[in-house]
Design a protein around this motif. Sequence first.
Motif, PDB file in Angstrom:
ATOM      1  N   GLN A 295     -74.067  71.988  -7.149  1.00 48.89           N
ATOM      2  CA  GLN A 295     -75.360  72.669  -7.230  1.00 48.89           C
ATOM      3  C   GLN A 295     -76.216  71.973  -8.309  1.00 48.89           C
ATOM      4  O   GLN A 295     -75.717  71.602  -9.386  1.00 48.89           O
ATOM      5  CB  GLN A 295     -75.151  74.157  -7.564  1.00 48.89           C
ATOM      6  N   ARG A 296     -77.488  71.807  -7.983  1.00 52.78           N
ATOM      7  CA  ARG A 296     -78.357  70.920  -8.758  1.00 52.78           C
ATOM      8  C   ARG A 296     -78.355  71.177 -10.282  1.00 52.78           C
ATOM      9  O   ARG A 296     -78.265  70.207 -11.053  1.00 52.78           O
ATOM     10  CB  ARG A 296     -79.778  70.960  -8.197  1.00 52.78           C
ATOM     11  N   PRO A 297     -78.392  72.428 -10.759  1.00 59.49           N
ATOM     12  CA  PRO A 297     -78.468  72.612 -12.221  1.00 59.49           C
ATOM     13  C   PRO A 297     -77.297  71.984 -12.992  1.00 59.49           C
ATOM     14  O   PRO A 297     -77.452  71.664 -14.177  1.00 59.49           O
ATOM     15  CB  PRO A 297     -78.458  74.139 -12.382  1.00 59.49           C
ATOM     16  N   PRO A 398     -75.896  66.428  -4.300  1.00 59.55           N
ATOM     17  CA  PRO A 398     -76.435  67.703  -4.795  1.00 59.55           C
ATOM     18  C   PRO A 398     -76.807  68.676  -3.680  1.00 59.55           C
ATOM     19  O   PRO A 398     -77.084  68.258  -2.558  1.00 59.55           O
ATOM     20  CB  PRO A 398     -77.703  67.270  -5.554  1.00 59.55           C
ATOM     21  N   PHE A 399     -76.786  69.991  -4.026  1.00 60.95           N
ATOM     22  CA  PHE A 399     -77.326  70.995  -3.101  1.00 60.95           C
ATOM     23  C   PHE A 399     -78.064  72.055  -3.914  1.00 60.95           C
ATOM     24  O   PHE A 399     -77.876  72.162  -5.135  1.00 60.95           O
ATOM     25  CB  PHE A 399     -76.219  71.630  -2.239  1.00 60.95           C
ATOM     26  N   ASP A 400     -78.870  72.848  -3.197  1.00 58.03           N
ATOM     27  CA  ASP A 400     -79.658  73.872  -3.873  1.00 58.03           C
ATOM     28  C   ASP A 400     -79.056  75.264  -3.738  1.00 58.03           C
ATOM     29  O   ASP A 400     -78.960  75.996  -4.706  1.00 58.03           O
ATOM     30  CB  ASP A 400     -81.099  73.869  -3.340  1.00 58.03           C
ATOM     31  N   ASP A 401     -78.677  75.653  -2.521  1.00 62.62           N
ATOM     32  CA  ASP A 401     -78.184  77.032  -2.372  1.00 62.62           C
ATOM     33  C   ASP A 401     -76.921  77.072  -1.511  1.00 62.62           C
ATOM     34  O   ASP A 401     -76.492  76.064  -0.948  1.00 62.62           O
ATOM     35  CB  ASP A 401     -79.279  77.945  -1.821  1.00 62.62           C
ATOM     36  N   GLU A 404     -76.949  75.879   2.143  1.00 62.75           N
ATOM     37  CA  GLU A 404     -77.001  74.416   2.255  1.00 62.75           C
ATOM     38  C   GLU A 404     -75.621  73.809   1.954  1.00 62.75           C
ATOM     39  O   GLU A 404     -75.152  72.905   2.658  1.00 62.75           O
ATOM     40  CB  GLU A 404     -78.048  73.847   1.295  1.00 62.75           C
TER      41      GLU A 404
END
Length: 484
Positions: A295-297, A398-401, A404
């Motif tokens: 996850q991106r963060p 990377p992914f956001d949610d 995804e």
Amino acid sequence: MKQYRNFVDGAFVDGTPTFLDVNPVDGSPVAEVHEADAALVDAAVAAARRALEGPWGRTTTAERCRLLRAVADEIEDRAEDLLCAEVADTGKPERIARQLDVARAAANFRTFADVAAAEGTESFLTEFGEGGRAFNYAVRKPLGVVAVIVPWNLPLLLLTWKLAPALACGNTVVVKPSEETPGSATVLAEILVDVGIPPGVVNVVHGFGKGSSGEFLTWHPGIDGITFTGSSATGTAIMAAAAPRVRPVSFELGGKNPALVFADCDLDATVDGLTRSVFANTGQVCLCTERVYVQRPVFDQVAERLTAAARSLRLGRPHDPAVTMGPLISAEHQRKVLRSYALAEKAGATVLTGGGIASVSDELADGFWVEPTLWTGLTNADTVVREEIFGPAAALIPFDDEDEAVALANDSEYGLAASVWTSDISRGHRVAHRMNTGIAWVNTWFLRELRSPFGGMGRSGLGREGGRHSLDFYTETTNVCVAL
Ligand code: NAD
Ligand code: 6OD
């Protein structure tokens, strides 16, 4: 030089031609291996048939379970011999071979003795017509003469994972170990003799796949079922061999396993887990992670920490307690893994670490070493992110949610194992349920419960083994219906 002979009808027999078993650490010879030709495979299958129709076929479950437990005890007594054979053939660190391969061999025999001893049969009272009743119950019988064909990555673990339940169910067996790792199966044959497993019950034939003992065995009319662990391509060939006589197959095949790392994970535990899941056994475990979705963060943090962990792996000789990673199995496999490394760079990957041959020391220059490797900048469209590498390498994406992440993870023809890393236990369950894989770990990896179902979906396999699932494969059932 040490000789690895075939084990047929309770005796060690020569085969021709012979081929060289080499130590992947430095390319040095380990043993001369006697290849089984078609006639010797015939002899092994015939011996297995005689044993099945002889006293072994009349043994009780309790007797077989006693023998299985005796095999487990003897494996522990002969642990050093098994360890030496396994380490010489694979080059894996001794500590890992001891804790994983040899320990699991004994556990496999004990578990299936327990499972078989505890197994009941299903029964139904059937009501029909005007007050008619019938009693139905199922009787398990051995499948028959079973071919057990196994690969080189965890040779003893994977062989015993199939051999133990096959014997518990009263089958007889012809084993074909990998040509790369004939040693531990040969030592195990000695153990079976010592424990008193009768001649012909277990036979071991050495050799290769196509045009050799592997292919002879799978096409043999005397084989009643085939259990196979190995590549998806070989699984396809074996399925074709089993088709004309409609014989059952059980397949544990390749994987392209995802890890899903959520921003709420425990970062220390996750990076430890990922380090194991990407690099264990030099990435040569079908369950190894080759796709890491983050996850991106926390993407940069995970990338940085995993890169540091990869760089801290120590490559070297198996007996050195500081060594944490061995070589690949063979020169051919080294070439294949290096082709994947080149393909990743051609696809525009950023190489975080590794990417080439590892130079360990002058004396190990002829070994089959590669660097632990991590990439960013790849997507699911790239071949290296789609096809199994079976080496110490992974792409970080990377992914956001959550949706995804699930979509990316499931976007694969394989479906063996996934791992989900999160502190939110509800998310852990939720995402695990959505994985199109036979196994989904949450906050762990390769933690095995031997009674649970094990296997893969899609190109990763067919059927499940483990616990009573193994009993289902290694037996035929007859339903008996008695009108009362
Ligand atoms: P492989 O398929 O090349 O060989 C496996 C075994 O099959 C060897 O004993 C080989 O001699 C034999 N074989 C090859 N061709 C044959 C044929 N045509 N007929 C009969 N036998 C044949 O696999 P490998 O390179 O030894 O092992 C690596 C592969 O195994 C990887 O793809 C890995 O993912 C897979 N694997 C899967 C699992 C699992 O549980 N799903 C476990 C370990 C390894
Ligand atoms: O743990 C097992 O039972 C098993 N079959 C593992 C497979 C690992 C693949 O390399």
